[in-house]
Scaffold this motif. Sequence first.
Motif, PDB file in Angstrom:
ATOM      1  N   THR A 104      -7.057  12.005  16.779  1.00 47.07           N
ATOM      2  CA  THR A 104      -7.887  11.658  15.622  1.00 47.07           C
ATOM      3  C   THR A 104      -7.028  11.617  14.360  1.00 47.07           C
ATOM      4  O   THR A 104      -6.164  12.471  14.165  1.00 47.07           O
ATOM      5  CB  THR A 104      -8.983  12.732  15.462  1.00 47.07           C
ATOM      6  OG1 THR A 104      -9.767  12.741  16.647  1.00 47.07           O
ATOM      7  CG2 THR A 104      -9.852  12.470  14.251  1.00 47.07           C
ATOM      8  N   ASN A 122     -14.471   7.447  17.657  1.00 42.95           N
ATOM      9  CA  ASN A 122     -14.773   8.664  18.407  1.00 42.95           C
ATOM     10  C   ASN A 122     -15.879   9.481  17.747  1.00 42.95           C
ATOM     11  O   ASN A 122     -16.217   9.264  16.585  1.00 42.95           O
ATOM     12  CB  ASN A 122     -13.474   9.486  18.459  1.00 42.95           C
ATOM     13  CG  ASN A 122     -13.533  10.652  19.402  1.00 42.95           C
ATOM     14  OD1 ASN A 122     -14.066  10.534  20.500  1.00 42.95           O
ATOM     15  ND2 ASN A 122     -13.010  11.783  18.979  1.00 42.95           N
ATOM     16  N   GLU A 213     -15.237  10.240  14.163  1.00 46.24           N
ATOM     17  CA  GLU A 213     -13.796  10.254  13.913  1.00 46.24           C
ATOM     18  C   GLU A 213     -13.171   8.952  14.367  1.00 46.24           C
ATOM     19  O   GLU A 213     -13.775   8.190  15.111  1.00 46.24           O
ATOM     20  CB  GLU A 213     -13.139  11.366  14.748  1.00 46.24           C
ATOM     21  CG  GLU A 213     -13.682  12.731  14.554  1.00 46.24           C
ATOM     22  CD  GLU A 213     -12.875  13.758  15.304  1.00 46.24           C
ATOM     23  OE1 GLU A 213     -12.347  13.456  16.392  1.00 46.24           O
ATOM     24  OE2 GLU A 213     -12.748  14.883  14.783  1.00 46.24           O
TER      25      GLU A 213
HETATM   26  N1  ARG Z   1      -9.462  13.760  19.188  1.00 47.12           N
HETATM   27  C1  ARG Z   1      -9.189  15.167  19.164  1.00 47.12           C
HETATM   28  C2  ARG Z   1      -8.080  15.471  18.198  1.00 47.12           C
HETATM   29  O1  ARG Z   1      -7.352  14.603  17.824  1.00 47.12           O
HETATM   30  C3  ARG Z   1      -8.827  15.695  20.526  1.00 47.12           C
HETATM   31  C4  ARG Z   1      -7.674  15.019  21.168  1.00 47.12           C
HETATM   32  C5  ARG Z   1      -7.230  15.741  22.415  1.00 47.12           C
HETATM   33  N2  ARG Z   1      -6.236  15.000  23.107  1.00 47.12           N
HETATM   34  C6  ARG Z   1      -5.574  15.426  24.187  1.00 47.12           C
HETATM   35  N3  ARG Z   1      -4.709  14.601  24.732  1.00 47.12           N
HETATM   36  N4  ARG Z   1      -5.796  16.589  24.658  1.00 47.12           N
HETATM   37  O2  ARG Z   1      -7.872  16.587  17.786  1.00 47.12           O
END
Ligand code: ARG
Length: 257
Positions: A104, A122, A213
């Motif tokens: 994000t 998202n 997001e």
């Molecule tokens: N979209 C969330 C963030 O950016 C979660 C991303 C988690 N990605 C992963 N590869 N575990 O914080």
Amino acid sequence: MKKFMMILIVLLVLVGCGKQEVNTVEAIQKRGELILLTEATFPPFEYASNDPSSVDGVNGVDIEFGKALADKLGVTLKVVDMDFDSLTVALQAGKGDIVAAGMTVNPERSNVVDFSNVYFDNGLYIIVNEDSEIESVEDLTNKKIAVQQGTTGNDFVDKLEDVEVLSFKGMVEAGLAVLNGNADASVMDVLTAQILVHNNPGLKLLENSVVSEETAIAVQKGNESLLNEVNLLLSELEESGQLQTWFDDHFDALLDQ
Ligand code: ARG
């Protein structure tokens, strides 16, 4: 005057040495390898898999993107799986060329890395057990909430008052903590939440997202040549429908029958 020139030269050399190496397109092509940093517990973006189409044991939409980018640059792809909260630091240190981790875009991260155009809209959602009385964020007071460490879900619950935050290394682990009764709820990204709930009878997804997001690919700060290639490729993949096909295919393949 001579002395002054000498000092100036020494200073310039010192500044040059201290400057962070940027993994430009040229540098990547010289190396012959594109290094993609990710954290592989985030289906359908990235998940551990033995499928022949996996790279270094990881598959998913972000890996498909990495393969297409590597092809475009005429190099091979290497995937490095690490803790989610180490990704931006590793990228800054030049340990990889891109972070493709369903990441994000937020101001803290934008301070240390450069983000591509958005490739996925998202939302964060709440997962609970089917018989839970939790119906919204307000009901999370005095509850135990499982999240993946260093994610925006983690940031979101850290800001809530009177909650107990349980942070896990992996996203799937955080979801399963609810199923096991170790947590009352989990806050996570929409697609991963949908897959987990579908595959684990007993879990339920609350209807409304708690926050919206935008997801993007990260490159080292100032790496314009690579950022350009990433953005060009993203728009090609969006226009052709390929990106959506990857999302659909990986999502469907991950659902238990
Ligand atoms: N979209 C969330 C963030 O950016 C979660 C991303 C988690 N990605 C992963 N590869 N575990 O914080």
